[in-house]
Design an enzyme around this catalytic site. Sequence first.
Site, mmCIF file in Angstrom:
data_model
loop_
_atom_site.group_PDB
_atom_site.id
_atom_site.type_symbol
_atom_site.label_atom_id
_atom_site.label_comp_id
_atom_site.label_asym_id
_atom_site.label_seq_id
_atom_site.Cartn_x
_atom_site.Cartn_y
_atom_site.Cartn_z
ATOM 1 C CB CYS A 53 -0.834 0.099 1.320
ATOM 2 S SG CYS A 53 -1.998 -1.476 1.529
ATOM 3 N NE ARG A 101 5.493 1.220 -1.317
ATOM 4 C CZ ARG A 101 6.371 1.093 -0.416
ATOM 5 N NH1 ARG A 101 7.361 2.310 -0.622
ATOM 6 N NH2 ARG A 101 6.066 0.825 0.710
ATOM 7 C CD1 TRP A 148 -0.299 -5.959 -3.503
ATOM 8 C CD2 TRP A 148 -0.337 -6.701 -1.381
ATOM 9 N NE1 TRP A 148 0.087 -7.246 -3.571
ATOM 10 C CE2 TRP A 148 0.179 -7.719 -2.219
ATOM 11 C CE3 TRP A 148 -0.591 -7.137 0.088
ATOM 12 C CZ2 TRP A 148 0.423 -8.844 -1.815
ATOM 13 C CZ3 TRP A 148 0.029 -8.439 0.496
ATOM 14 C CH2 TRP A 148 0.348 -9.231 -0.661
ATOM 15 C CG ASN A 152 0.429 2.089 3.813
ATOM 16 O OD1 ASN A 152 -0.816 2.070 2.976
ATOM 17 N ND2 ASN A 152 1.601 2.579 3.377
ATOM 18 N N GLY A 153 -0.646 -1.432 6.557
ATOM 19 C CA GLY A 153 -0.310 -2.493 7.562
ATOM 20 C C GLY A 153 -1.396 -3.370 7.736
ATOM 21 C CD GLU A 210 17.529 -13.487 -7.269
ATOM 22 O OE1 GLU A 210 17.069 -14.015 -6.402
ATOM 23 O OE2 GLU A 210 17.133 -12.587 -7.879
ATOM 24 C CE LYS A 240 14.249 -11.896 -9.476
ATOM 25 N NZ LYS A 240 14.725 -11.286 -8.554
ATOM 26 C CD GLU A 299 10.419 -11.882 -8.453
ATOM 27 O OE1 GLU A 299 11.610 -11.714 -8.531
ATOM 28 O OE2 GLU A 299 9.489 -11.443 -7.765
ATOM 29 C CG HIS A 315 18.911 -37.138 -2.769
ATOM 30 N ND1 HIS A 315 19.307 -38.363 -2.222
ATOM 31 C CD2 HIS A 315 20.322 -36.481 -3.174
ATOM 32 C CE1 HIS A 315 20.759 -38.616 -2.261
ATOM 33 N NE2 HIS A 315 21.040 -37.428 -2.889
ATOM 34 C CE LYS A 321 12.094 -3.049 -5.837
ATOM 35 N NZ LYS A 321 12.429 -4.192 -6.353
#
Length: 603
Positions: free
Chosen positions: A2, A27, A74, A98-99, A476, A480, A483, A499, A598
């Site tokens: 947010c 964000r 968000w 926010n939160g 990583e 990437k 996402e 395994h 973000k």
Amino acid sequence: MCGIVGYSGPGNSVLPVIEGLSRLEYRGYDSAGICLKNDDELLILKKEGKLENLKAIIESGNYYSHTGIGHTRWATHGKVTSENAHPHGNSDFAVVHNGIIENAPALKAQLMKEGFEFKSETDSEVFLVLVTKFFKQTGDTLKAISLAYKQIHGNSAFVIIEKTSDKLYAVKRSAPLVAGVNPTTREAYVSSDPFALIGFAPDIYFPEDGVICMGESTPTEAKMSFFELDLTPSSRYKASTNLMTMDATSKGPYEHYMLKEIHEQPALIDKLAAYYIKNDGRHILDDLNGLKTDMWHFTACGTAWHAGLVIKNFFEQNNRQRANVEIASEFRYKNPILNKNEIGMFISQSGETADTLACQELCREQGIKTYSIVNVEGSTLFRNSDKNFLIHAGVEIGVASTKAFTLQVLTGYFMSKAMEGQLDNPALFNEVKLLSTRIAELCENAEKLISVAEKIYAQKGFIFTGRGKYFPIALEGALKLKEIAYVHAEGYAAGELKHGPIALIDENIVNIAIVGPELYEKTISNVEEVKARRGVIVVVGPENHPEIESIADIYIPLNFEGLNDLSPLYVNVVLQFIAYYIAKLKGTDIDKPRNLAKSVTVE
Ligand code: F6R
């Protein structure tokens, strides 16, 4: 996540509030809204979906107001709908939040019993109703905000406006909040991110938890006042000058911020080397010379956690110092064993990631030192750390972190070299220069990787593998890809495939195998195992190896010579490009992938 922007001043609040919200779009959010205070009402306009939807509503009217607040939401509590979008308001107050209010269900039930009504499914509206209730009891807005704040649990930032004045009120607990003033134009601002205030408010203030900020514009000045919860004046805030620039907001010649940020890496690597080896950063690193600690506790999330895994190798292999790297959301709840002569190390691009901040708080409570590798100067992590190692990546707008990862790892490398007293060794500067040169070459020839993406983008799944220092890069690379391209991708230690995950391999699965010069034969054997099961093989490996040519469906040859410990960063850029080009072929929203934010300011 947010975003919040608030304005009070002689101008039209619509312009800076909408501009601020546009800057915070990167964000991640799923609805947006604005509240404009007029003589007789608090007018709320809000809409689910992109900010464009809200802008269309605003453009269709002739809105003008000296005081306004805006929000990009968000969703956490309640579906993505216009009703649940912020601001939430009634005839007296409007609030953006926010939160998360953790005790919202209990508070809401109690308030409903008392006869208060709710229009949305959000936790945020609880704060609005509490402020309204306490205002009815006290007739004083500051008192009402203070009483409401004392009732709520969890990490939050709130901005409040009222019908009876043009004041902006804000308060937060463990969530980002910045207040700002422009003395020349007599404007007061608040936001969740100083980025929104660039060019608007040169004087900025970071309040501590539980400090109520009150911004107002008078005929002679713009004022920001600070109060404790008992309403006595507060000095618990940090005053600063907003030094951020707007360069980052332009994509330049690139189609996406992510692509621009990948291409920025060579120049940023050179700049960081100069900063830490020769310029202002040197004294920060010199303090580490000879440092020995019983244990480094690294905590971070996502890409920053992967950076921690690479840095752990430096500290263990080069400095022979123990390092434990944990996902922040795990570390904080596991009652970690922490001893006095140990250091908590936090890695974060934004410096606002809720779980990482909670780990830092935990370490501080247990009395151990806290160091941070962080991008955003002035962020909560930055402000709360005993020592900061800035990565100087500039603003990273693409939601998928690229340049920040590279510079986080490089900063860790410089720290490791500083502990060894090796910063003046010319080999270090040359090695880093070689890295930036090789990455620049990759960038120049990146379009060659489009044909790699074309061959594999339609496959069902991707398994990235690597050994030793390349294992974190496999993780990583997979992160990437998943996402931004929305395909299933996993990272594995190459020796671990047999395994379990090898059961997945067939002709629909791509194995992107990182084969370094180290443990070469063993890693090639792992590739052979996948090939034997008809997997599609992409090898990112050392150049001039004919046997790779014969095994791999696609061979991406690289010159590892001379890069030593830094070669994982080189390989990683190849994987950044592959993810980018696959996502492009899939037509996803690369800079703002679905469901992602973000800066993850909720737990
Ligand atoms: C992935 C990504 C995230 C972040 C994570 C931590 O591309 O960007 O995994 O790395 O959310 O964020 P910061 O570094 O801001 O703490």
